[in-house]
Design an enzyme around this catalytic site. Structure first.
Site, PDB file in Angstrom:
ATOM      1  N   GLU A 425       0.839  -1.194   0.000  1.00  0.00           N
ATOM      2  CA  GLU A 425       0.000   0.000   0.000  1.00  0.00           C
ATOM      3  C   GLU A 425       0.877   1.248   0.000  1.00  0.00           C
ATOM      4  OE1 GLU A 425      -2.337   0.067   3.533  1.00  0.00           O
ATOM      5  OE2 GLU A 425      -3.178   2.048   3.140  1.00  0.00           O
ATOM      6  N   ASP A 498      -1.177  -1.397   5.640  1.00  0.00           N
ATOM      7  CA  ASP A 498      -1.118  -0.874   7.000  1.00  0.00           C
ATOM      8  C   ASP A 498      -2.120  -1.606   7.880  1.00  0.00           C
ATOM      9  OD1 ASP A 498       0.697   0.941   6.140  1.00  0.00           O
ATOM     10  OD2 ASP A 498      -0.725   2.608   5.939  1.00  0.00           O
ATOM     11  N   ASP A 500      -4.487  -0.702   9.657  1.00  0.00           N
ATOM     12  CA  ASP A 500      -5.548   0.221  10.050  1.00  0.00           C
ATOM     13  C   ASP A 500      -6.762   0.023   9.141  1.00  0.00           C
ATOM     14  OD1 ASP A 500      -4.866   1.302   7.636  1.00  0.00           O
ATOM     15  OD2 ASP A 500      -4.034   3.162   8.434  1.00  0.00           O
ATOM     16  N   ASP A 502      -8.015   1.766   6.632  1.00  0.00           N
ATOM     17  CA  ASP A 502      -7.743   1.886   5.195  1.00  0.00           C
ATOM     18  C   ASP A 502      -7.049   0.641   4.670  1.00  0.00           C
ATOM     19  OD1 ASP A 502      -8.934   4.211   4.675  1.00  0.00           O
ATOM     20  OD2 ASP A 502      -7.103   5.444   4.660  1.00  0.00           O
TER      21      ASP A 502
END
Ligand code: 1YM
Length: 634
Positions: A425, A498, A500, A502
């Site tokens: 990403e 990541d 998280d 997103d």
């Protein structure tokens, strides 16, 4: 405390149950969540067998407040008389390995497993088990503890005017890594059973969470197909259901065409899923292709050509359910999920061919609609083959190289099976990954921004999408019906995002793409998700990495406060290239999650409900399944 004296007989029994405790994997597959739920399926199977044999049409599974599970049926009740060994029959059934099989098995009974075989295995792997039996106007109870030791002999505890059996057990935490039952896992499996056995009511309740659900279908297979196709655009408005019986084999099929490109065939034998297909699926496919080709020829739909099987299965959802006498049953493959029985091919093919032929002849307008779709599929397949040949012969290779240049950092090693592709990403993490990687075996493809949601996009949008084209070219094994994992440039494709929201979103979008367009990559066990650490504990001289919040809490308790600096990684980009390699990419230290599809229908349903464009079913699904997690079922 048990006061039973161990005579020679009971010592042998306990040896049997002890063998189950020594090698639980041999009896229930594993001791993780899947194995834990296997205990429930074993007991439920006995209740279902009783219902299939015509005794009782109601089954209830309860996850009790104390974490135990009860399974209740309204069948005849397990026999309570004395067994010839002198013990009560229930004691024999629940303590002797492989006992309880059909005593009067004539080989012609249709049964998923062997009646009662699993009950003693469940007892062996339980901290305690209680069996309550209602029959002949009386209620009897027998209790076991600590892996099948008799705690209380069978005794009468009351009177009743109903019949049935209730088994309650608490799994042994010495055996299982987790003893927490999942309401979602149980309801999903029970809904499937209710689809397969029309007329049966199955209720599931979670007492602690105060939720329950009841499944009952009068036309189960039709409802099953409607359920899978819920929210989809349909080509044929109604589900077609047909059945027949030949050579003692009963075939039941429901199918419907959707206005899209997926093929969705589910098959079952004696109510057990055949995840790897087998002779019945082959017969079904041959039958349907033959009927289509005959119709196309008779109606001049194709000139001097025939449909391939894949042409007539585009957009097809089908559920195939066979009942096969035990003496004809043959399973193959490592997980025994593939039907071998040769008679099943012939019988399923004939019944499918006759019924599809009849349907096409009787429904001209629908027939033409499906033929048209198959024709489009055939043309698209041929065009794709031409384009592929062009790339192979040099034309189009330039385009491919141009798309990849500047994006993909290739691996230098020449053995594709040893090479790995990291999908990373963002450009900044992509930069770190490119610097830190093992250049010989690890290739990096940074992804910019959000990936296209393939569930909502049209085919032409997907084929025009630069990000997905780059990915397809990088893997180099084709796409859709042309995808072949054997051609992949990489043995592992690893999604690295990541930790998280997103990152999870990008993961789901990529998984949707792989599920829709490169499913064999997943089936071949070649798709992975990287598991970057959430925290680093910096002790000055060295760092320790921590993967989860739970682990952090545990470490905090063990460590002196102020002896370290806590660092939280908000994204991969915050790690330097060495850190990223050491924690997340190096084969020695990383932990990868292998993406797998344990249940094709469910994965299908999840992908389309969670990623599709109708909001209501998504809301409903999420509300009903708040504990939906990726790691559980993928
Ligand atoms: C909640 C689990 O096990 N129900 C159940 C089991 C049996 C019977 C009825 C039963 C079967 C037969 C005759 C028969 C079992 N019987 C045996 C054994 N529910 C659950 N309900 N009478 C009752 O198969 O002939 C094993 S299980 F061994 F006695 F046949």
């Amino acid at each position: 405390m048990s006061t039973t004296k161990y005579d020679a007989d009971s010592i042998k029994i306990l040896e049997g149950l002890e063998a189950v405790r020594k090698r639980p994997g041999m009896y229930i597959g594993s001791t993780d969540k899947r194995g834990l739920h296997h205990l429930v399926w074993e007991i439920v199977d006995n209740a279902i067998d009783e219902a299939i044999n015509g005794f009782g049409d109601y089954i209830k599974i309860t996850i009790n407040k104390d974490g135990s599970v009860s399974v209740e049926d309204h069948g005849r009740g397990v026999p309570t008389g004395k067994h010839k060994s002198g013990k009560s029959t229930p004691e024999v059934i629940y303590t002797i390995l492989h006992a309880g099989g059909k005593f009067d098995n004539d080989g012609y009974k249709v049964s998923g497993g062997l009646h009662g075989v699993g009950a003693s295995v469940v007892n062996a792997l339980s901290k305690w088990m209680t069996v309550t039996i209602y029959n002949n106007g009386e209620i009897h109870e027998i209790k076991f503890e600590n892996g099948g030791h008799l705690k209380e002999k069978l005794k009468k505890i009351g009177t009743t005017n109903r019949t049935g059996t209730t088994v309650t057990f608490y799994p042994d935490s010495d055996i299982f890594s987790s003893t927490a039952f999942s309401y979602t896992t149980i309801t999903e499996r029970m809904q499937e059973s209710a689809f397969l056995i029309s007329g049966l009511t199955i209720e599931v309740e979670d007492v602690e969470d105060n939720k329950s659900v009841k499944y009952h279908y009068e036309d189960g297979l039709t409802s099953f197909v409607e359920y899978i196709n819920e929210g989809k655009n349909l080509l044929t408005p109604k589900v077609l259901n047909f059945n027949g019986i030949k050579q003692g084999i009963e075939v039941d099929v429901a199918l419907q065409y959707r206005d899209d490109y997926q093929e969705n065939i589910l098959s079952f034998v004696n109510n057990v899923k055949t995840g790897d297909g087998g002779s019945h699926e082959t017969g079904f496919k041959t039958g349907i292709t033959k009927a289509f080709n005959e119709y196309a020829k008779a109606n001049s739909i194709l000139k001097n050509a025939t449909f391939d099987g894949s042409d007539v299965r585009e957009g097809l959802t089908a559920v195939i359910s066979l009942k096969i006498p035990e003496k004809l049953l043959q399973f193959e493959g490592q997980t025994k999920g593939k039907l071998g029985t040769p008679e099943a091919k012939v019988v399923t093919e004939q019944i499918t061919y006759e019924n599809i032929k009849f349907f096409l002849e009787e429904n001209r307008e629908l027939a033409l609609r499906i033929m048209d779709k198959a024709k489009t599929s055939k043309e698209a397949r041929e065009a794709a083959r031409k384009a592929r040949d062009a790339v192979k012969n040099g034309k189009g290779k330039e385009k491919k190289d141009k798309i990849l240049s500047g994006k993909l950092a290739k691996a230098t090693g020449k053995d594709p099976t040893k090479n790995e592709l990291f999908l990373v990403e963002g450009d900044s993490a992509g930069g770190s990954a490119k610097t830190g990687r093992n250049r010989e075996t690890q290739a990096i493809l940074p992804l910019r921004g959000k990936v296209l949601n393939c569930e909502k996009a049209s085919d032409s949008d997907i084929h025009a999408n630069e990000e997905l084209n780059t990915l397809t070219y990088a893997i180099g094994a084709g796409i859709g019906a042309d995808f072949n994992p054997a051609d992949s440039n990489f043995g592992k494709v690893i999604i690295m995002t990541d930790a998280d929201v997103d990152g999870s979103h990008i993961q789901i979008l990529l998984l949707t793409f792989f599920y829709r367009f490169m499913r064999p990559l997943i089936e071949a066990g070649m798709l992975y998700i990287a598991n970057p650490p959430l925290y680093a504990l910096d002790f000055g001289k060295y760092k320790e990495y921590v993967a989860t919040d739970e682990e952090l809490e545990k470490r905090k308790k063990e460590l002196k406060p102020n002896s370290y600096k806590l660092q939280r990684f908000k994204g991969l980009g915050e790690m330097n290239s060495d850190e990223l390699y050491d924690t997340t990419m190096s084969p020695e230290h990383r932990s990868l999650i292998k993406v797998s599809i344990t249940d094709a229908a469910l994965a299908e349903k999840r992908v389309s409900v969670l990623m599709g464009d109708k909001v209501e079913p998504r809301k409903e699904w999420i509300n009903e399944n708040v504990d939906f997690t990726l790691d559980d079922n993928y």
